[in-house]
Design a protein around this motif. Structure first.
Motif, PDB file in Angstrom:
ATOM      1  N   LEU A 129     -13.455   5.268   4.400  1.00  0.00           N
ATOM      2  CA  LEU A 129     -12.265   5.601   3.618  1.00  0.00           C
ATOM      3  C   LEU A 129     -11.639   4.311   3.118  1.00  0.00           C
ATOM      4  O   LEU A 129     -11.995   3.223   3.571  1.00  0.00           O
ATOM      5  N   SER A 130     -10.666   4.451   2.250  1.00  0.00           N
ATOM      6  CA  SER A 130      -9.892   3.283   1.851  1.00  0.00           C
ATOM      7  C   SER A 130      -8.820   3.024   2.913  1.00  0.00           C
ATOM      8  O   SER A 130      -8.399   3.961   3.613  1.00  0.00           O
ATOM      9  N   PRO A 131      -8.362   1.780   3.037  1.00  0.00           N
ATOM     10  CA  PRO A 131      -7.262   1.515   3.974  1.00  0.00           C
ATOM     11  C   PRO A 131      -6.023   2.357   3.654  1.00  0.00           C
ATOM     12  O   PRO A 131      -5.323   2.796   4.561  1.00  0.00           O
ATOM     13  N   ASP A 186      -8.104  -1.914   7.889  1.00  0.00           N
ATOM     14  CA  ASP A 186      -9.365  -2.223   7.216  1.00  0.00           C
ATOM     15  C   ASP A 186     -10.559  -1.859   8.100  1.00  0.00           C
ATOM     16  O   ASP A 186     -11.555  -1.299   7.628  1.00  0.00           O
ATOM     17  N   ALA A 192       0.839  -1.212   0.000  1.00  0.00           N
ATOM     18  CA  ALA A 192       0.000   0.000   0.000  1.00  0.00           C
ATOM     19  C   ALA A 192       0.870   1.257   0.000  1.00  0.00           C
ATOM     20  O   ALA A 192       0.584   2.216  -0.717  1.00  0.00           O
ATOM     21  N   ALA A 220     -10.836   1.908   8.261  1.00  0.00           N
ATOM     22  CA  ALA A 220     -11.316   2.404   6.970  1.00  0.00           C
ATOM     23  C   ALA A 220     -12.826   2.229   6.845  1.00  0.00           C
ATOM     24  O   ALA A 220     -13.529   3.139   6.383  1.00  0.00           O
TER      25      ALA A 220
END
Length: 189
Positions: free
Chosen positions: A162-164, A154, A97, A157
C-alpha cells in the motif's frame, strides 16, 4: 506490602504476571509524561500519541529496566524523550500526508485525555487484544504494526503493498474505532 507502597521497579517486575501492576505504574506516571509531551510538542493529539507510544514501549521493554542503572522514573523520562524526538522527525511528513488526504487532525478534549487514564484500568492485555480483534482486518493489521510494534508507515506500506498514506488512513480509522469503543455507552462527543 500494599500495592500503593510498591516501588516502580517492583511494579515493572510484577507486570509480567499481574496486568494491574502495570496499571498502577501507568497511573502513577501518566500525568507527568502527558504534561511533558504536551509542553514539548504543543499539540494535544501528538502529546496523547507520544504518551501512548511511551507506555507501550515501557510495557514491551519492561524486562530491560535495570534499577542499578537509575530510577524507573528516569528510564521512563528517557523513553518519553526518545519518542518525542521520533515524533518530531516523522511529524512533518505525517502532517503533509494528512493534508494531502484531507484528514483533519483529531482535536482531543479534556475528556479524551482522561480516557488515556482509563486505558490503564482495563483488565489486561486480553481486553486490548479483544478490542483489536474487533477491528476490520485491514485496520487491525495497520494499528498493530504501527502502535503495538512501533513500525514506520513506509515499512508497513511496503509489507502490505500500500502507499504510506493508505496505511496512515487505516491506522487513523482503526484508532478512531477503538476510541469510540472505549467511550461509555451514550457518551458521544
Amino acid at each position: 506490602m500494599p500495592a500503593e507502597d510498591r516501588t516502580d521497579a517492583d511494579l515493572l517486575r510484577m507486570a509480567a504476571t499481574d496486568p494491574e501492576a502495570f496499571g498502577r505504574f501507568y497511573r502513577r506516571h501518566v500525568r507527568w509524561v502527558l504534561a511533558l509531551c504536551a509542553r514539548r510538542c504543543g499539540d494535544a493529539e501528538l502529546a496523547a500519541d507520544v504518551t501512548a507510544e511511551t507506555f507501550a514501549t515501557v510495557l514491551a521493554q519492561r524486562d530491560r529496566f535495570d534499577p542499578d542503572r537509575g530510577s524507573a522514573g528516569n528510564w521512563l523520562f528517557q523513553i518519553a524523550l526518545n519518542k518525542l524526538a521520533d515524533a518530531h522527525r516523522r511529524g512533518a511528513a505525517e502532517r503533509r500526508a494528512r493534508d494531502r488526504l484531507g484528514i483533519p487532525p483529531i482535536a482531543l478534549t479534556e475528556e479524551d485525555v482522561e480516557r488515556i487514564d482509563e486505558l490503564a484500568s482495563l483488565a489486561g492485555a486480553g481486553d486490548a487484544a479483544a478490542l483489536l480483534a474487533a477491528l476490520p482486518d485491514d485496520q487491525r493489521r495497520a494499528v498493530e504494526a504501527r502502535v503495538v510494534h512501533e513500525r514506520g508507515y513506509d515499512e508497513i506500506a511496503a509489507e502490505l503493498a500500500l502507499s504510506p498514506a493508505a496505511v496512515r488512513q487505516r491506522v487513523s480509522r482503526g484508532l478512531t474505532a477503538l476510541r469510540a469503543r472505549l467511550r461509555p455507552e451514550g457518551g458521544e462527543r
